[in-house]
Scaffold this active site. Structure first.
Site: not given
Ligand code: CMP
Length: 150
Positions: A9, A57, A85, A91, A102, A126
């Site tokens: 990103k 979000f 993953r 996340t 992360r 994707e």
């Molecule tokens: P990503 O793995 O790109 O896939 C979906 C994205 O949504 C995730 O990373 C986060 O950046 C975002 N996301 C998912 N859940 C939440 C949450 N509860 N609050 C904020 N952002 C979220």
């Protein structure tokens, strides 16, 4: 052989971490079969995250994804979807385990550096959003050479 889609990103590119993150996948042994840097527009970002449309979000996610260049890639290997993953980590960066991307490199809310597909169906979707078939290499193990799919 399984394939997955990974997106570095804008925060990963802005912080100069694209090489470090790519290197982790390479070192692990996954093969990079497609790779490019691009600027995602709103339409692409909304299609990428369409399953999250309507969630609180969503708008922030789209704004972040379109805020600067990203690096898109397709990785190939056994069980690569689940393994990547796990390497990416939880996340929410401040909850991610040490040793994950992360957990080692991010702390802030939406700025979680990497997106990785969560299932074969989303990987397929994707990959097709970001890459044409001709941009994806095929490694011919028997001949030990790379070719483009046509
Ligand atoms: P990503 O793995 O790109 O896939 C979906 C994205 O949504 C995730 O990373 C986060 O950046 C975002 N996301 C998912 N859940 C939440 C949450 N509860 N609050 C904020 N952002 C979220």
């Amino acid at each position: 052989m399984e394939q997955t889609f990974v997106l570095l990103k804008p925060d990963a590119v802005q912080r100069g971490l694209a090489g470090e993150i790519l290197a982790r996948f390479e070192r692990r042994g996954y093969r990079v079969v497609a790779l490019k840097m691009l600027q995602a527009d709103r339409e692409l970002a909304e299609r990428h995250y369409e399953v999250h449309k309507g969630k609180f979000f969503f708008e922030g996610l789209v704004q972040h994804l379109t805020s600067g260049p990203v690096v898109a890639m397709i990785l190939e290997g056994e069980n690569v979807i689940q393994a990547v993953r796990t390497m990416v980590g939880s996340t929410i960066p401040n909850q991610a385990a040490a040793g994950t991307i992360r957990g080692d490199l991010a702390v802030a809310g939406l700025r979680n550096l990497v997106h990785a597909s969560d299932a074969p169906e989303s990987a397929e979707h994707e990959m097709s959003l970001y890459f044409e078939d001709v941009e994806v290499l095929e490694y011919q193990r028997d001949l030990d050479r790379w070719v483009f799919e046509s």
